[in-house]
Write an enzyme that holds these catalytic residues in place. Structure first.
Site, mmCIF file in Angstrom:
data_model
loop_
_atom_site.group_PDB
_atom_site.id
_atom_site.type_symbol
_atom_site.label_atom_id
_atom_site.label_comp_id
_atom_site.label_asym_id
_atom_site.label_seq_id
_atom_site.Cartn_x
_atom_site.Cartn_y
_atom_site.Cartn_z
ATOM 1 N N LEU A 93 0.902 -1.123 0.041
ATOM 2 C CA LEU A 93 -0.090 -0.093 0.177
ATOM 3 C C LEU A 93 0.831 1.105 -0.077
ATOM 4 O O LEU A 93 0.623 2.239 -0.641
ATOM 5 C CB LEU A 93 -0.871 0.064 1.079
ATOM 6 C CG LEU A 93 -2.155 -1.134 1.082
ATOM 7 C CD1 LEU A 93 -2.568 -1.265 2.442
ATOM 8 C CD2 LEU A 93 -3.147 -0.520 0.119
ATOM 9 N N LYS A 94 1.933 1.199 0.698
ATOM 10 C CA LYS A 94 2.633 2.320 0.833
ATOM 11 C C LYS A 94 3.330 2.816 -0.481
ATOM 12 O O LYS A 94 3.385 3.977 -0.998
ATOM 13 C CB LYS A 94 3.836 2.081 1.944
ATOM 14 C CG LYS A 94 4.919 3.167 1.836
ATOM 15 C CD LYS A 94 4.660 4.768 2.150
ATOM 16 C CE LYS A 94 5.695 5.611 2.038
ATOM 17 N NZ LYS A 94 5.494 6.764 2.408
ATOM 18 N N VAL A 95 4.027 1.864 -1.389
ATOM 19 C CA VAL A 95 4.463 2.115 -2.470
ATOM 20 C C VAL A 95 3.315 2.478 -3.456
ATOM 21 O O VAL A 95 3.756 3.600 -4.467
ATOM 22 C CB VAL A 95 5.401 0.920 -3.202
ATOM 23 C CG1 VAL A 95 6.621 0.638 -2.349
ATOM 24 C CG2 VAL A 95 4.485 -0.218 -3.413
#
Length: 316
Positions: free
Chosen positions: A166-168
């Protein structure tokens, strides 16, 4: 709870500073002694290295610039991992790598969570940044008290690796909006539209975003110093492209974004600030994308408060 923190870069130093400011028993380490000195000046203790910190602490947090750096540090942590030890990885890293790394910690009796952050360095400095946490629920309950000191909103995303995926994705979206904002503001300037008015029009419209409300201000002031460099941008959007490639998804915008960032690096250097991408268009058009009244640095004006878990599927 004794907490160790390894990696005192642009984000890590601010996260560690928040822990120190809130009275956490904190030991820190970085390859740069000046960064360690900055944190010891805030009440932290200086550690001797990753192994010693894991041996001395209950929880060790890492915030490092690349998957390779994370692996190198983890190899020094592992011999000291045992039951009762927890590793929190807050770097933006490769989702597949973090799964394997977490398993190596769990195999030695420890707990592991991947907990990347989102929201900008100015919010990391005030404890108001958002944190994703990928781990089993029992580990989440262990790390939540620490995460709610460092961040305002904490989202349990599922198993280890889910937070990094989710972060990338979010960093890809942020980069996409930065690129389109550069094009939008340059086009408005070419048509003679006041750029201060342009900023307010975007902010009040469906075109608004977190990136606009923050980075556009630094573009227009001429500061162009968001404290996030092009090499980190390229790493993150490259990780997102890899996620798509692994599933055979024929992305169209992502390769162009990678091309744009690489061109920015060729012009301004690998460690140039990401918002200097606007200068590619300034050079191409001869226009100055600046306006009076905008700040030279971002300051989080929300009061610091203890964070909380946010429920999936609900807006808070």
């Amino acid at each position: 709870m004794r907490v160790g923190f390894i990696g005192l870069g642009a984000v890590g130093a601010k996260l560690a500073g928040t822990l120190a400011r809130n009275g956490v028993d904190l030991t820190v380490f970085d390859l740069d002694p000046a960064r360690v000195a900055l944190l010891t000046g805030q009440g932290a203790k200086a550690g001797e290295g990753p192994g010693q910190i894991m041996r001395a602490c209950d929880v060790v947090v890492t915030s490092l610039p690349s998957p390779a750096a994370s692996q190198a540090v983890l190899e020094q942590l592992l011999p000291e991992v045992a039951h009762g030890k927890t590793w929190i990885e807050m770097s933006t890293t490769d989702p597949e790598a973090i799964k394997q790394q977490a398993q190596s910690v769990i195999a030695r009796g420890g707990q592991a969570a991947d907990c990347p952050v989102s929201g900008g360095c100015h919010r990391a400095a005030t404890g108001n940044i958002s944190i994703f946490a990928g781990c089993d629920r029992a580990t989440f309950e262990t790390v939540l008290p620490i995460l709610t000191i460092m961040g305002r909103r904490v989202l349990h995303t599922g198993d280890v690796g889910s937070a990094s995926v989710l972060k990338v994705m979010t960093n890809y979206l942020a980069t996409a909006h930065l690129a389109t904002l550069c094009e939008a503001m340059t086009t408005m300037a070419a048509h003679g539209i006041d750029l201060g008015t342009t900023f307010e029009a975007i902010k009040a419209s469906s075109g608004n975003s977190f990136v606009h409300e923050t980075e556009s201000q630094l573009i227009l002031s001429g500061s162009r110093d968001v404290d996030f460099t092009l090499d980190l941008v390229l790493k993150d959007i490259g990780l997102f492209q890899k996620l798509a490639d692994d599933k055979g998804i024929p992305l169209e915008m992502s390769p162009k974004l990678i091309e744009i960032v690489k061109d920015g690096q060729a012009r301004y250097g690998d460690r140039a600030q990401s918002d200097r991408l606007i200068e590619r268009l300034e050079e191409a058009t001869g226009l100055s994308i600046r306006a009076p009244g905008f700040p030279l640095e971002l300051v989080d004006d929300e009061p610091e408060e203890r964070g909380h878990e946010i429920a999936r599927g609900l807006s808070q």
